[in-house]
Design an enzyme around this catalytic site. Structure first.
Site, PDB file in Angstrom:
ATOM      1  N   GLY A 195       0.813  -1.209   0.000  1.00 44.40           N
ATOM      2  CA  GLY A 195       0.000   0.000   0.000  1.00 44.40           C
ATOM      3  C   GLY A 195       0.848   1.260   0.000  1.00 44.40           C
ATOM      4  CG  ASP A 227      -8.096   0.084   3.850  1.00 48.20           C
ATOM      5  OD1 ASP A 227      -8.685  -0.999   4.034  1.00 48.20           O
ATOM      6  OD2 ASP A 227      -7.416   0.643   4.727  1.00 48.20           O
ATOM      7  CB  ILE A 242     -13.173  -9.214   4.654  1.00 42.56           C
ATOM      8  CG1 ILE A 242     -14.649  -9.396   4.983  1.00 42.56           C
ATOM      9  CG2 ILE A 242     -12.970  -8.402   3.383  1.00 42.56           C
ATOM     10  CD1 ILE A 242     -15.391  -8.120   5.280  1.00 42.56           C
TER      11      ILE A 242
HETATM   12  N1  LIG Z   1       7.508   6.599   4.426  1.00 48.70           N
HETATM   13  C1  LIG Z   1       8.068   5.401   4.326  1.00 48.70           C
HETATM   14  N2  LIG Z   1       9.314   5.266   3.808  1.00 48.70           N
HETATM   15  C2  LIG Z   1       9.882   4.052   3.701  1.00 48.70           C
HETATM   16  N3  LIG Z   1       9.290   2.893   4.076  1.00 48.70           N
HETATM   17  C3  LIG Z   1       8.058   2.962   4.588  1.00 48.70           C
HETATM   18  C4  LIG Z   1       7.376   4.213   4.745  1.00 48.70           C
HETATM   19  N4  LIG Z   1       6.168   3.975   5.293  1.00 48.70           N
HETATM   20  C5  LIG Z   1       6.095   2.639   5.476  1.00 48.70           C
HETATM   21  N5  LIG Z   1       7.220   2.032   5.049  1.00 48.70           N
HETATM   22  C6  LIG Z   1       7.483   0.600   5.073  1.00 48.70           C
HETATM   23  O1  LIG Z   1       6.565  -0.041   4.191  1.00 48.70           O
HETATM   24  C7  LIG Z   1       6.089  -1.255   4.754  1.00 48.70           C
HETATM   25  C8  LIG Z   1       4.588  -1.307   4.742  1.00 48.70           C
HETATM   26  O2  LIG Z   1       4.019  -0.127   5.305  1.00 48.70           O
HETATM   27  P1  LIG Z   1       2.588  -0.150   6.006  1.00 48.70           P
HETATM   28  O3  LIG Z   1       2.614  -1.084   7.156  1.00 48.70           O
HETATM   29  O4  LIG Z   1       2.186   1.239   6.261  1.00 48.70           O
HETATM   30  O5  LIG Z   1       1.651  -0.845   4.955  1.00 48.70           O
HETATM   31  P2  LIG Z   1       1.076  -0.352   3.579  1.00 48.70           P
HETATM   32  O6  LIG Z   1       2.050  -0.623   2.510  1.00 48.70           O
HETATM   33  O7  LIG Z   1       0.617   1.059   3.695  1.00 48.70           O
HETATM   34  O8  LIG Z   1      -0.122  -1.350   3.370  1.00 48.70           O
HETATM   35  P3  LIG Z   1      -1.530  -1.392   4.142  1.00 48.70           P
HETATM   36  O9  LIG Z   1      -2.528  -0.898   3.139  1.00 48.70           O
HETATM   37  O10 LIG Z   1      -1.728  -2.802   4.486  1.00 48.70           O
HETATM   38  O11 LIG Z   1      -1.444  -0.503   5.336  1.00 48.70           O
HETATM   39  C9  LIG Z   1       6.671  -1.366   6.146  1.00 48.70           C
HETATM   40  O12 LIG Z   1       7.672  -2.341   6.125  1.00 48.70           O
HETATM   41  C10 LIG Z   1       7.210   0.017   6.445  1.00 48.70           C
HETATM   42  O13 LIG Z   1       8.399  -0.037   7.212  1.00 48.70           O
HETATM   43  O1  LIG Z   2      -4.020  -5.632  11.715  1.00 46.12           O
HETATM   44  P1  LIG Z   2      -3.124  -5.083  10.703  1.00 46.12           P
HETATM   45  O2  LIG Z   2      -2.354  -6.086   9.944  1.00 46.12           O
HETATM   46  O3  LIG Z   2      -2.248  -4.007  11.225  1.00 46.12           O
HETATM   47  O4  LIG Z   2      -4.016  -4.408   9.571  1.00 46.12           O
HETATM   48  C1  LIG Z   2      -5.062  -3.541   9.794  1.00 46.12           C
HETATM   49  C2  LIG Z   2      -5.130  -2.535   8.686  1.00 46.12           C
HETATM   50  O5  LIG Z   2      -4.878  -3.072   7.432  1.00 46.12           O
HETATM   51  C3  LIG Z   2      -5.758  -2.562   6.468  1.00 46.12           C
HETATM   52  O6  LIG Z   2      -6.613  -3.594   6.084  1.00 46.12           O
HETATM   53  C4  LIG Z   2      -5.014  -2.064   5.274  1.00 46.12           C
HETATM   54  O7  LIG Z   2      -4.323  -3.135   4.712  1.00 46.12           O
HETATM   55  C5  LIG Z   2      -6.525  -1.451   7.179  1.00 46.12           C
HETATM   56  O8  LIG Z   2      -7.832  -1.329   6.747  1.00 46.12           O
HETATM   57  C6  LIG Z   2      -6.434  -1.872   8.605  1.00 46.12           C
HETATM   58  O9  LIG Z   2      -6.474  -0.776   9.473  1.00 46.12           O
END
Ligand SMILES: Nc1ncnc2c1ncn2[C@@H]1O[C@H](COP(=O)(O)OP(=O)(O)OP(=O)(O)O)[C@@H](O)[C@H]1O
Ligand SMILES: O=P(O)(O)OC[C@H]1O[C@](O)(CO)[C@@H](O)[C@@H]1O
Ligand SMILES: [Mg+2]
Length: 526
Positions: free
Chosen positions: A267, A298, A451
């Protein structure tokens, strides 16, 4: 500067001293950011800063400057930016092959004249397809009072006739980060299959997100045989995680492993990481490409029709809503509550409510509401019990966070851990009806992880297939720091920063939210 309107024209009006020069326009470099909505003054300030940053003066021909600025921003980075001397070779991706794939074969692919299967580097897809005639048209995004038509073209995805890697030199790695999402395995599978179609032999799966770059996490060798059936299950063959090593350590690890093609599924956070890795590779002058595939149930990534997993999530969510409806409808004064995912975007809740047609109250993070008071949700539920004996509430996890106690906790990636709005609403409903002496049978369903762990449905399966294949085509074409997406039903490449500048959110003034309100019949709870 002639700023008189931000977001939807009705959002804000600032007096314009020089009348004839005044323009009404929407700052739609990523539309209005959620934090801007906090106070009107800060909205003006933030918007002016944003316009200032873009270096644009929206005069009579402001739209032209906007268009040029758009083209500049949506240019996709290429290996030749750092290595102008690189010359491409004919593609090894060819669907007119008559022989099995042999290492680095270059002689069996017909040229473009013989096979119209390649996408030209200059092909473009139109990002916006509505011509608004007025800033007051529903959902209008205009840069001036006339809503001048601006052509916003983005790069078309697909296989190129010329590629920048010989298959034999490719050492590809795939990593899945963040939370789970239906379709992750489908995308992994398609990336592997397509890489093999190009003739790549070295493909590695890094386990548990960016943590897989650590030495102590063993990698998985990938091939068509390994991934053949993985799409039949939910989850990720590679595992996922939040947090993990920093960019420098990740790129060190890429260099140690010799990885020169990195596919990153995740994401917003993951893409921020992918872009940082791309920049670091560029700084170190590595001939390596980093390509993202947006993963988020999301649906909170900007500019795309949708992200994979979202359709499946909506479909699954309906099962929960239907159960809540049956429970509520079978009880005397039954109220069913369903909490769905959506940290800062209410797309799943909105679409599931629309799809099910069984929801009376849909609550999303983008729209504030009161629980108590004459216009609150609780009073409306009482009205529903009195008039139709039962009610169903669908609430997104990020909704009404001002009503629940803050946890002050963050996850390993730094995301704020929210208080449980579903449980809070359940408790408040019970208390309210007890206090007024009216019977209410409340059933609460939280299907969130059920889900997320599903396998992709057919429509997501197709989306994953196309995105996975296009990720590989983009990498072979030499693009880096890009991500793949679907845009007006066509497939495109975006520069990563443009899709993650902030989370995509439901616009409370959008036609879709209005349709949802029409369907539920709910008031505005204020
Ligand atoms: N600003 C950033 N710069 C570099 N790495 C990042 C940054 N933000 C998050 N990451 C890294 O990206 C990975 C995933 O980030 P995060 O947990 O926010 O999930 P996401 O990719 O946004 O997906 P989700 O929709 O499930 O939240 C983590 O390993 C985190 O350390
Ligand atoms: O429990 P976890 O793995 O942190 O994930 C929860 C989050 O992941 C998401 O599904 C996004 O991937 C959000 O809607 C939710 O807040
Ligand atoms: Mg995130």
């Amino acid at each position: 500067m002639s700023l008189i309107s931000i977001g939807n024209a009705s959002n804000l009006l600032v007096n314009c001293p020089v009348q004839w020069k005044c323009k009404s326009f929407t700052v739609f470099r990523g539309s209005v950011r959620p934090e801007w909505k906090i106070r009107r003054e800060s909205v003006v300030k933030a918007a002016l800063m944003e316009v200032g940053r873009s270096g644009m003066d929206f005069g009579e021909s402001g739209w032209k400057e906007y268009q040029e600025d758009f083209e500049r921003r949506f240019r996709i980075p290429h290996l030749t930016d750092s290595f102008p001397e690189l010359s491409p070779i004919p593609s090894t991706f060819c669907l007119k092959r008559r022989r099995p794939i042999i290492d680095d074969y270059f002689d069996c692919c017909p040229s473009a004249e013989q096979w119209n299967g390649y996408v030209n580097n200059d092909d473009r897809v139109l990002l916006k397809v509505i011509k608004y005639s007025s800033p007051t048209s529903a959902g209008a995004e205009c840069v001036d009072g006339n809503c001048s038509w601006i052509e916003q073209w983005v790069h078309r995805a697909g296989p190129r006739e010329k590629i920048y890697f010989r298959p034999g030199e490719v050492n590809a790695a795939i990593v899945t980060c963040g939370g789970l999402c239906p379709g992750l395995n489908d995308v992994i599978r398609q990336i592997v299959i397509t890489l093999e179609m190009y003739g790549v032999k070295r493909i590695t799966g890094l386990r548990f997100g960016y943590r897989g770059f650590s030495k102590d996490v063993p990698e998985i060798p990938l091939s068509r045989a390994v991934v053949q059936n993985i799409h039949l299950e939910g989850g990720s063959l590679l595992g996922v995680s939040r947090g993990g090593p920093n960019t420098k350590d990740i790129v060190d690890s890429m260099q140690e492993r010799g990885v020169n093609m990195l596919f990153v599924l995740g994401g917003n956070g993951t893409h921020a990481g992918a872009n940082a890795i791309h920049e670091e590779c560029r700084k170190r002058r590595m001939k390596a490409v980093v390509v993202g595939v947006p993963k988020t149930i999301d649906n909170d990534i900007l500019l795309m029709d949708k992200t994979f997993g979202f359709d499946t999530a909506v479909e699954e969510a309906q099962r929960a809503i239907n159960s809540a409806y049956i429970e509520a409808n079978s009880a005397y004064h039954g109220i069913g509550i369903v909490k769905l995912m959506g940290r800062s975007s209410g797309y799943i809740a909105m679409h599931a409510s629309l799809a099910s047609g069984q929801v009376d109250v849909c609550l999303i993070p983008e729209v504030s509401f009161n629980l108590h008071g004459p216009n609150g949700v609780l009073r409306h539920l009482r009205h529903l019990l009195e008039t139709k004996r039962s009610a169903v509430v669908c609430v997104a996890e990020g909704a009404g966070q001002n009503l629940v106690e803050k946890t002050n906790a963050t996850d390993a990636s730094g995301n704020i851990v929210y208080g449980d709005i579903g449980v809070h609403i359940q408790q408040e409903i019970k208390k309210y009806f007890k206090n007024i002496g009216m019977l209410a049978d409340v059933k609460y369903i939280d299907p969130t992880y059920m889900i997320r762990a599903c396998r992709a449905n057919a429509s997501d399966g197709i989306l994953c297939t196309v995105l996975g294949q296009n990720a590989v085509h983009g990498a072979f074409a030499g693009y880096s720091g890009i991500t793949v997406g679907i845009c007006n039903t066509h497939y495109v490449y975006f520069p990563i920063p443009e899709v993650i500048s902030h989370s995509r959110q439901v616009d409370p003034n959008s036609r879709m939210w209005h349709r949802c309100l029409t369907s539920t019949g709910q008031p505005d709870f204020f």
